[in-house]
Every structure is written in structure tokens, then in C-alpha cells.
Design a protein around this motif. Structure first.
Motif, PDB file in Angstrom:
ATOM      1  N   SER A 229       5.151 -10.500 -36.425  1.00 36.38           N
ATOM      2  CA  SER A 229       4.002 -10.477 -37.332  1.00 36.38           C
ATOM      3  C   SER A 229       3.328 -11.841 -37.268  1.00 36.38           C
ATOM      4  N   LEU A 230       2.137 -11.927 -37.836  1.00 36.53           N
ATOM      5  CA  LEU A 230       1.435 -13.198 -37.906  1.00 36.53           C
ATOM      6  C   LEU A 230       1.751 -13.862 -39.247  1.00 36.53           C
ATOM      7  N   PHE A 231       2.002 -15.158 -39.188  1.00 34.86           N
ATOM      8  CA  PHE A 231       2.369 -15.923 -40.382  1.00 34.86           C
ATOM      9  C   PHE A 231       1.405 -17.092 -40.531  1.00 34.86           C
ATOM     10  N   LYS A 232       0.851 -17.245 -41.729  1.00 32.85           N
ATOM     11  CA  LYS A 232      -0.093 -18.332 -41.970  1.00 32.85           C
ATOM     12  C   LYS A 232       0.678 -19.625 -42.210  1.00 32.85           C
ATOM     13  N   ASP A 233       0.583 -20.536 -41.267  1.00 36.57           N
ATOM     14  CA  ASP A 233       1.271 -21.820 -41.374  1.00 36.57           C
ATOM     15  C   ASP A 233       0.405 -22.783 -42.187  1.00 36.57           C
ATOM     16  N   ALA A 234       0.939 -23.211 -43.342  1.00 40.76           N
ATOM     17  CA  ALA A 234       0.159 -24.074 -44.246  1.00 40.76           C
ATOM     18  C   ALA A 234      -0.142 -25.421 -43.604  1.00 40.76           C
ATOM     19  N   LYS A 235       0.804 -25.929 -42.821  1.00 41.81           N
ATOM     20  CA  LYS A 235       0.600 -27.235 -42.198  1.00 41.81           C
ATOM     21  C   LYS A 235      -0.464 -27.164 -41.111  1.00 41.81           C
ATOM     22  N   LEU A 236      -0.371 -26.118 -40.266  1.00 43.09           N
ATOM     23  CA  LEU A 236      -1.348 -25.962 -39.182  1.00 43.09           C
ATOM     24  C   LEU A 236      -2.655 -25.360 -39.681  1.00 43.09           C
TER      25      LEU A 236
END
Length: 886
Positions: A229-236
Motif C-alpha cells: 500500500s502507499l504510506f504518507k511519510d511525514a518526514k518526506l
């Protein structure tokens, strides 16, 4: 004959490029394609390829292409554009025999090669999808750098298939996953692009058209990606690829209702063994809110490893076939994403050789492209040999042998299919047993969860009462001890009332505490009994699970063994099916040549007969024309003679009538004159009578004279009638004589003309049939790589060729060179003496040219490229394209 070129020649350009075919810059690229013995390993690959192709050929093959065609073809294939005028002149004027090899080496070393390959693989891998997750520029730069560094294909594929996008330095490689995201789309595109198998239609049931694409194949690939799945990376502040540690691939056919499940498996392979971890220990980073999970075992990483390590035949064949198609214009298997026995490679031995050599050679792309470019197959002309018809008789003699071979292979295929059917029974039984054990284990696991769920509050309640009981027991013991000691003191001081009261208080408290402890102990006992019962139930379920777990390994081993045996016989069946289908195609190709030979002979015979009849008809038609002309002249003369006769006859009739009137008048005048003369004799003195007699006499003389003239005229007209009759009779006799000659000759010519027309129609039909057979033959011969096919340019090739032909590339190259020289004047001098520096300098210049013109190229691709995510070999013409070139 009109059938001089392969069938593809008629539509050599797809509509994408057809309307710019007259750019006069050689925008047409033609390609060839391509038996059974292998030579020594130290022979160049191109020699072994040509030997196999020669062993498999059915008849004549195309002659070598011209130097001009080879230059254009190799330039378009290896650097993506037509050659410049200077390059063309230098190559065509070069008399050296090895100039083609030198050209291929030069083009492969050209920095434009890496740019072109980045374009090719960008389209192949991403199919013009946009840059929502990864910028297109970053992705293209990643590909360009990979090809500039000669990165092996398996390394590039491994990077792409394992990339998660977390590391910014490697994020570009994750574009393949990130721009798709959805597991079913990933399943289809991984299967198509990396393994050459478009199994999309096997998602809900076995493929309706391709027997060898089954639902289990689809879900074997799906199992690699269904946890993604796609995960929203807060850092990136961007999406990355996330993967779970759980998630099975189960399926059920919407047609048959047949259900199953599978672990990950590559096309044509076995289910992969996977490590197991105790519950709760599956993750390196456990999933949580805003936390990207990282499993200890990654199916994506396993996919990348299994695909790229060089042992997967489907992976190796796919890239070998795609690179062959890149160079030759069509794959050994065409379409390239439908590799299966019902669509066999035209030359299986060649495909196996190329795939094997490519894999064992480290998946190096440049060396393979070089070997393909040096084959005779690659250098064939687009024209079918002129000797095709002559070879038909020889192949007709071989046709029964080829048909017998096809029948033999069909019989072997039936035997192999029967073995598959036999092997499927123990596999189905083993899977059923495993399913039962798995179901039993799942049921026991669920029961264990329920038992633990029921035991937990009872154990907790028992623990709680234990916690309450211990301090109360301790307190009760202390108070009891105090009571005993106080009683002992009271025994020594029996009269001490105050002490007696204290002892009584202590004894009362001790009794109360003892009662409390007893009550707690009773409750504890009850709770202990309940908890023990629950724990016993948990233990019983755990025993059942242990028993099921004990059954699981042998059940799994039985499935694995049955699956291995099934895959072995299924692989052999597929091999037999491939050979049988290939034999059928060989028979079809041979029959096409035999049919063309027969039709060409029939056309030739009809043409000879037509020529002979034409030769025979010509003098007859000429004679008929001459006689008809003469008869027409005679007919005209006869008409004129009849007209003259009619005029003379009319004159005779008119003169005769006038003469009769004159004669009648003359008679009347004579009678009157005679009567007047008689009267005058008696009345001689009558002057008036005398005057009348004179008038009558004169008038009678005048009428008599007129009658005499009419008699003369009548004689003349009568003579003219006789003469006209004589002329008419003569002319009519001549006309009738000519008519007697013309009519039978006319009938004879008309019959000959009808025969001629019929023969012309038959000849035309024979020519049309031969033309159609020629086109079908060309399709077969092109498919067998006996003649080079024609194909449309890609939008990128069209763009760069147009920019090259219009001089824009050279102008930008000159400008980029000048900029570089101005920035670093010493670099030019260093490049003149150091080949490595010169190569690096050329790479910088060509990249600068690309950067300056990429917007122009993008305009071409926007007009001529396929829609994002769609196949890129289809095209529909638009008004915008016509206006663009106008």
C-alpha cells in the motif's frame, strides 16, 4: 505482378507516422526477425543465431539490405535518430568490408545511445504515466544514468522491483510501484513487463482465450504485491511503499466456483517457501498510527531477488524477446507480453539461446544489442526474394513431411496432456488434505483465542482475590498471634479486668479476620477452580493445535512434492504444445508459399494465354476495322447513289407530267388554230378573227417548241435514271459483297473479344488471388524473420529525426560545444589527446543538446504517443497532428 513487397509494406507506417513519410530524411526503419544446432561456445553469438535461423528456414530469405538501409536502421535503433548528412556520406563512401561492425560499435559508444535507451525503457516500464509521486525528470535521469553506467538489466530490474521510495537517493526507482499503487494493477504490469505474460483476464477466472493463463497464475503474482500500500511519510511529505506481514492470496472462479489459495509463485514456478514468525514477532517496525510498518520478511524483496537472479526462465525470455523486438522490429514472440504455448516463438531455439547467453553474460544490454545488429537476420532487406514462386515446388514436396511432423507432435501433446491430468489428481488430493489441516488449524486457533479470552478474566479474578487474600492472611495471623499472647498474659493476670477487655477485643478482631480470610479463601477456591477449568480448556485447544501443527509440515510437503511433479509434467506439456503450435505455423507458412506458387503459376499461364489471344485478335480486329471502314464508305456511296437515282426519277416524273400538259395544251391550241383558220376562210375580212388566228398559231408554235424541249429534257432525265440505276446496282453489289465479308468476321471478332474479356477477368482474378497470397506469404515470412518487417517510428525517433533533418540538432550541438569551450577552454585541448576525456566531453555536450530540445520532443510525444498507461503501439490520427505538420 503487383506483389513485390511484404504485406507490411502497404502500411509500413502506422497512422502515427504515415503522413510524414515524405520528410525525405529516411524516417522509415525496417527490421528483420528471427533454428536448432549450437556451435562451440567461443563462436560469437550472432554466428550461432544465424546458424539456428538458417537451419529453421523453409525457403528463400531476403537479400542483405543496402548500406543506406543498414545505416538508417542501426542509427534509429541504437541512438534513436536518422544519421546526419555527413555521417551518411562518410559511411556510404567507406569501402572497408568491416564498416558495418565499426558503425555498430561507434553507435553503441555514442552518448546518444544512453539517452535513447532511457527513452525506450521509460516507455516500456511506465507507458508514459505522469509524475504524481516521482518527478518524470528524476525517473528519466535515473534511467539515463543507469544506461550511461552500463548497469546490467537484472540489477536495474532488482532496484525497481524492490524500491520503496524511503531513501531519497533511491526514490526514483520506486516510480514503477508508486505511480501504480493498486495491487491488481501491479500484478498485471509486473506480469506483462517483467515476465511477458499479460494475465489480467485471469483475475476472476481462468483466461477465457488463453488456456495456459490460469487464475492460480494471476494470484501467484498477486501474492507478491497484495500486502503493498502507499504510506504518507511525514518526514518526506510524500508517499512511500509500505508492506504488511500478513495477507493471503485466495481466489474463487466466478465461472466454476472453484476456490484456492497460493503463496507467491513466479510464472512457471513453484510456490515459494516463506519463513514463519511467532505471533507478534512478524515486524521489525510494527504498524501503528503514522508509523510505516516494516516486516521482517518482505515479499517485494523476494520478488526482486527471485526474478533477477538469472534462474527464472520467464524473466530471462521476456527481456531477451523485448530486446530482439527492439532491434528486429518484432519479437520472436509477438506480441511481446503474450508469451505462452498458444503463441509460440517463431524460433524457440533462438529465444532460448539469446535468453541463456544474456543471463549468463551478466544481463549486459550493449553486448547483446551488438550481437543482434551483426546477425544476417538484422541485415535483411524488406523485400521478399524474387525466387519465391520458384521455391514453391520444392516446398510442396516437403509439405507432407511437415504435416506428418505436426501430427506426430500433436500426438505427443495429447500424451503429455494425459500425464498432466494424472498428475493433477494427487495434487488436488494433497491440496484438499492441506486445506483440511489448515482449516482445522484455523478453527483451533480461533477456539484457542476464544478459550484464552474466556480464561483471562477468570485468571485475572483469581489473581485479584489472591492479592486480597495474602495481606488479610498476614493480618489475621498477626492478630491471632496477638490474641494468643494476650490470652497467655491474661492467664497470668486473671484479675486484670482491663487486660481481659483488651483480650476480648483482640479475640473479636481475630475472629472477624479469620472469617474474612475464610470467605476470601472460599472465593479464591471457587475462582481457582474456574480458572483451572479455563486453563485446562486452553491446554486442550493448544494440544489440538499442536496436533494440527504436527500434521501441517507433512501436508505441506505432500503438496510441495505433488506440485513439483505437476509443474514438471505441466512444463513438459507446455513445451510439447509450443512445438506442436510451432509445427502448425510452419505448415501454414509452407502451405502459404505452395499456394502462392500455384496461384503465381496460374496467373502466369493466364497471362501467357491472354497474350496469345491478344496477338491472335489484333490482326482480325485490324482486318475487321479496315473492312468496316470500307463498308461504311460503300454504304455512304450507296446512299448517295440512291439519292441521285431518286432525284433523277423525280425529275423524269416531273418532266413527264409537264410534257403531258404541254402536249395537251398544244393539241388544244392546234384544234383552236385549225378551227379559227376554217372560220377565217369564210370571214377573211374579220380583222379580229385574223388577229386571234395569228395569236393561236404563234401560241401553238410556242407550246410545240416547249414540248419539244421537254421531250429532250425527259430523254436526258431518263438517261440519268438509267445511269443512276446502273451506279446504284454496282455500289449495292459491292456493299453487299463487303457485308458478306464483314458480318462473319465481326461475329468471329466479337466471340474472340468475349473470350478475351473473360480471359482478362480470369487473369485479373488470378493476379488478385496471387497478390493476396503474396501478402499472406509476406506475413508468414516476416514472422519467421526471413524478411525484414517495416514498422512505424516511435514518437521520440520521429522527433529526433525531424530535428536532425531540419538542422536543429546540429545547431544546438554547435551552440552547446561553444558554451562548453567558453566555460573551460582547456577541456577541448585535453579531449583531443585523451579518449576518456573526449568521451566524457561528448556525453556532456549530448546531454546539453537533449536538455535544450526535450521540450520539442515532448511536443511530438504529446501528439503521437499513446495515452498514459495504455499500450504504446496503437495510434489514432488527430487533426492536431495534421495541423502540426502543416
Amino acid at each position: 505482378m503487383s506483389h513485390r513487397f511484404p504485406a507490411q509494406t502497404a502500411n509500413a507506417f502506422s497512422p502515427r507516422c504515415r503522413h510524414v513519410a515524405l520528410l525525405a530524411v529516411g524516417l522509415l526503419v525496417c527490421h528483420g526477425m528471427g533454428g536448432t544446432s549450437r556451435a562451440a561456445d567461443d563462436e560469437p553469438l550472432h554466428v550461432r543465431i544465424d546458424r539456428l535461423m538458417e537451419a529453421a528456414r523453409l525457403g528463400p530469405v531476403a537479400e542483405p539490405c543496402t548500406d543506406a538501409a543498414f545505416l538508417r536502421r542501426s542509427s534509429l535503433n541504437l541512438v534513436g535518430t536518422i544519421p546526419s548528412a555527413d555521417e551518411a556520406r562518410a559511411f556510404l563512401d567507406d569501402p572497408s568490408p568491416g564498416k558495418r561492425t565499426a558503425l555498430v560499435d561507434r553507435l553503441l559508444g555514442d552518448p546518444r545511445h544512453a539517452i535513447h535507451m532511457a527513452d525506450v525503457f521509460d516507455v516500456m516500464l511506465m507507458e508514459r504515466r505522469g509524475g504524481n509521486e516521482v518527478k518524470q525528470e528524476d525517473w528519466w535521469n535515473y534511467l539515463h544514468q543507469s544506461f550511461a553506467q552500463d548497469k546490467p538489466w537484472n540489477v536495474l530490474a532488482r532496484e525497481i522491483l524492490s524500491a520503496d521510495g524511503v531513501d531519497p537517493a533511491q526514490r526514483a526507482a520506486a516510480k514503477f510501484y508508486l505511480e501504480r499503487g493498486e495491487p491488481n494493477l501491479l500484478t498485471r504490469d509486473v506480469g506483462r513487463i517483467f515476465f511477458g505474460k499479460d494475465v489480467q483476464c485471469a483475475q476472476c477466472h481462468d483466461h477465457p482465450l488463453i488456456d495456459n493463463y490460469r487464475q492460480r497464475d494471476y494470484y501467484g503474482l498477486f501474492a507478491f504485491v497484495n500486502r503493498v500500500s502507499l504510506f504518507k511519510d511525514a518526514k518526506l511529505k510524500a508517499n512511500v511503499v509500505a508492506e504488511k506481514a500478513e495477507g493471503d492470496a485466495s481466489f474463487k472462479s466466478v465461472f466454476t466456483g472453484e476456490a484456492g489459495d497460493t503463496r507467491p509463485r513466479l510464472p512457471g514456478g513453484l510456490e515459494l517457501d516463506e519463513p514463519s514468525f511467532p505471533p507478534g514477532e512478524e515486524y521489525t517496525v510494527k504498524p501503528a498510527k503514522d508509523v510505516r510498518p516494516v516486516p521482517k520478511y518482505s515479499r517485494l524483496a523476494r520478488l526482486a531477488e527471485e526474478a533477477s537472479q538469472g534462474t527464472n526462465a520467464a524473466f530471462n525470455r521476456n527481456i531477451a524477446n523485448r530486446l530482439w523486438a527492439l532491434m528486429m522490429g518484432r519479437g520472436l514472440v509477438e506480441p511481446v507480453d503474450l508469451l505462452h504455448p498458444e503463441n509460440p516463438p517463431s524460433h524457440p531455439e533462438v529465444l532460448e539461446l539469446v535468453a541463456s547467453e544474456f543471463a549468463t553474460g551478466g544481463f549486459q544490454i550493449k553486448p547483446l544489442l551488438r550481437e543482434l545488429a551483426l546477425t544476417q537476420v538484422y541485415q535483411r532487406s524488406v523485400e521478399l526474394p524474387a525466387t519465391m514462386a520458384g521455391a514453391a515446388a520444392d516446398l510442396a514436396a516437403r509439405l507432407p513431411e511437415l504435416q506428418a511432423e505436426e501430427e506426430r507432435l500433436e500426438a505427443e501433446l495429447e500424451q503429455a496432456a494425459a500425464q498432466v491430468e494424472q498428475a493433477s489428481e494427487p495434487l488436488a488430493a494433497a491440496r484438499k488434505t492441506l486445506s483440511e489441516v489448515t482449516a482445522e488449524l484455523a478453527k483451533s486457533t480461533a477456539a484457542l483465542a476464544e478459550a484464552k479470552k474466556a480464561a483471562e478474566p477468570l485468571q485475572k479474578a483469581f489473581a485479584e482475590i489472591q492479592q486480597q487474600l495474602a495481606p488479610r492472611r498476614e493480618l489475621a495471623g498477626l492478630v491471632s498471634a496477638s490474641s494468643s499472647k494476650a490470652a497467655e498474659a491474661l492467664a497470668k493476670l486473671p484479675d486484670d479486668a482491663e487486660l481481659a477487655a483488651a483480650v476480648k477485643l483482640i479475640e473479636s478482631r481475630s475472629s472477624k479476620l479469620a472469617a474474612e480470610v475464610a470467605a476470601l479463601e472460599k472465593t479464591a477456591g471457587e475462582r481457582e477452580t474456574a480458572a483451572a477449568g479455563a486453563v485446562a480448556k486452553v491446554g486442550a485447544v493448544e494440544k489440538t493445535i499442536a496436533e494440527s501443527n504436527a500434521k501441517l509440515p507433512p501436508a505441506q510437503a505432500a503438496v510441495a512434492e505433488a506440485d513439483r511433479q505437476f509443474v514438471a509434467v505441466e512444463t513438459e506439456r507446455k513445451r510439447r504444445e509450443t512445438l506442436a503450435n510451432l509445427a502448425e505455423l510452419r505448415v501454414d507458412a509452407a502451405a502459404a508459399l505452395v499456394e502462392y506458387g500455384e496461384l503465381a503459376a496460374a496467373e502466369s499461364a493466364a497471362a501467357v494465354e491472354l497474350a496469345a489471344l491478344t496477338k491472335q485478335l489484333e490482326p482480325q480486329a485490324a482486318q475487321l476495322a479496315a473492312l468496316s471502314t470500307e463498308r461504311a464508305q460503300r454504304e455512304q456511296a450507296l446512299t448517295e447513289a440512291k439519292q441521285r437515282l431518286e432525284a433523277s426519277t423525280t425529275a423524269v416524273q416531273q418532266t413527264t407530267a409537264k410534257l403531258a400538259a404541254e402536249r395537251e395544251a398544244a393539241g388544244a391550241l392546234a384544234a383552236a388554230s385549225s378551227a379559227t383558220a376554217s372560220a377565217l376562210e369564210k370571214l377573211s375580212g374579220e380583222a379580229e378573227l385574223k388577229q386571234a388566228a395569228t395569236i393561236l398559231e404563234a401560241r401553238a408554235a410556242s407550246v410545240g417548241a416547249s414540248a419539244a424541249e421537254l421531250e429532250k429534257a425527259l430523254a436526258t432525265h431518263q438517261a440519268q435514271v438509267r445511269e443512276a440505276q446502273t451506279q446504284r446496282d454496282a455500289v449495292q453489289a459491292a456493299f453487299e459483297k463487303l457485308t458478306a465479308q464483314v458480318e462473319p468476321l465481326k461475329a468471329q471478332v466479337e466471340r474472340a473479344r468475349a473470350q478475351h474479356a473473360s480471359l482478362q477477368q480470369r487473369t485479373g482474378d488470378a493476379r488478385a488471388a496471387a497478390d493476396k497470397a503474396w501478402e499472406e506469404l509476406a506475413e508468414h515470412w516476416t514472422g519467421r524473420a526471413a524478411v525484414a518487417p517495416l514498422r512505424a517510428l516511435t514518437p521520440e525517433q520521429l522527433a529526433w529525426s525531424t530535428l536532425q533533418a531540419t538542422g536543429l540538432v546540429e545547431r544546438q550541438r554547435a551552440a552547446s560545444t561553444a558554451e562548453l569551450d567558453k566555460k573551460d577552454p582547456k577541456a577541448k585541448e585535453a579531449a583531443e589527446s585523451d579518449p576518456a576525456v573526449r568521451a566524457a566531453r561528448d556525453a556532456v555536450i549530448e546531454r546539453a543538446v537533449y536538455d535544450k530540445l526535450k521540450a520539442n520532443v515532448a511536443l511530438f510525444t504529446s501528439l503521437f504517443g499513446g495515452a498514459a498507461g495504455e499500450p504504446q503501439n496503437q495510434f489514432y490520427a488527430t487533426v492536431d497532428q495534421a495541423l502540426f505538420f502543416a
